[in-house]
Write a protein that holds these residues in place. Sequence first.
Motif, mmCIF file in Angstrom:
data_model
loop_
_atom_site.group_PDB
_atom_site.id
_atom_site.type_symbol
_atom_site.label_atom_id
_atom_site.label_comp_id
_atom_site.label_asym_id
_atom_site.label_seq_id
_atom_site.Cartn_x
_atom_site.Cartn_y
_atom_site.Cartn_z
ATOM 1 N N SER A 1 1.470 47.892 26.633
ATOM 2 C CA SER A 1 2.405 46.763 26.698
ATOM 3 C C SER A 1 1.685 45.430 26.683
ATOM 4 O O SER A 1 2.197 44.456 26.152
ATOM 5 C CB SER A 1 3.265 46.845 27.962
ATOM 6 O OG SER A 1 4.160 47.911 27.861
ATOM 7 N N VAL B 1 0.206 40.333 24.519
ATOM 8 C CA VAL B 1 1.445 41.075 24.736
ATOM 9 C C VAL B 1 1.828 41.763 23.431
ATOM 10 O O VAL B 1 1.657 41.200 22.343
ATOM 11 C CB VAL B 1 2.566 40.148 25.268
ATOM 12 C CG1 VAL B 1 2.909 39.046 24.301
ATOM 13 C CG2 VAL B 1 3.796 40.932 25.657
ATOM 14 N N THR C 1 6.024 41.732 30.752
ATOM 15 C CA THR C 1 4.594 42.006 30.593
ATOM 16 C C THR C 1 3.772 40.753 30.850
ATOM 17 O O THR C 1 2.764 40.800 31.573
ATOM 18 C CB THR C 1 4.298 42.567 29.185
ATOM 19 O OG1 THR C 1 4.980 43.822 29.034
ATOM 20 C CG2 THR C 1 2.808 42.771 28.959
ATOM 21 N N TYR D 1 3.081 50.383 32.919
ATOM 22 C CA TYR D 1 2.378 49.421 33.768
ATOM 23 C C TYR D 1 1.373 50.133 34.663
ATOM 24 O O TYR D 1 1.324 49.939 35.864
ATOM 25 C CB TYR D 1 3.346 48.532 34.560
ATOM 26 C CG TYR D 1 4.124 47.638 33.647
ATOM 27 C CD1 TYR D 1 3.496 46.607 32.961
ATOM 28 C CD2 TYR D 1 5.468 47.855 33.407
ATOM 29 C CE1 TYR D 1 4.191 45.806 32.071
ATOM 30 C CE2 TYR D 1 6.170 47.051 32.523
ATOM 31 C CZ TYR D 1 5.521 46.035 31.865
ATOM 32 O OH TYR D 1 6.218 45.256 30.991
#
Length: 142
Positions: free
Chosen positions: A24, A41, A53, A79
């Motif tokens: 991400s 990103v 993000t 994440y």
Amino acid sequence: MPIGLIAQKFGIEVISITLPADISGLIRQLSTKDQSYQIQVNNTDVPVRQRFTVAHEIGHFLLHKQSIGTDGITDSILYRSKLSDRLEAEANRMAAALLLPWDKVHDWCMQRHACLPASGHLDEIASVFKVSALAVGFRFGF
């Protein structure tokens, strides 16, 4: 305030590029000499995801700067990174705080005379603040 401007205020460059599908974003230190940082990103993610993000990577900058280095911190679509789950959770909470400031959420709720996520406002809050329902959950602690 747009999340990109928040990054700018901290001197962080944000670029949107195509990253591998399972990534991400990332934050890395560009130079140890001048302490410059960059967030990358994934431009293939939906805008709500990209905003979170960037905020998540700002969270790492604010909370875990000593762990960034020139190799950076790369976050998967879940994440996850080389950091502990606890540090990733801290970055998630910081991201939610940046995107959903209490004063703005409170004002929005007061205009509607009610605002409990459990009472069905979760998706509405997410829509208004251009975040995911998951981000609202991070902000409200569930």
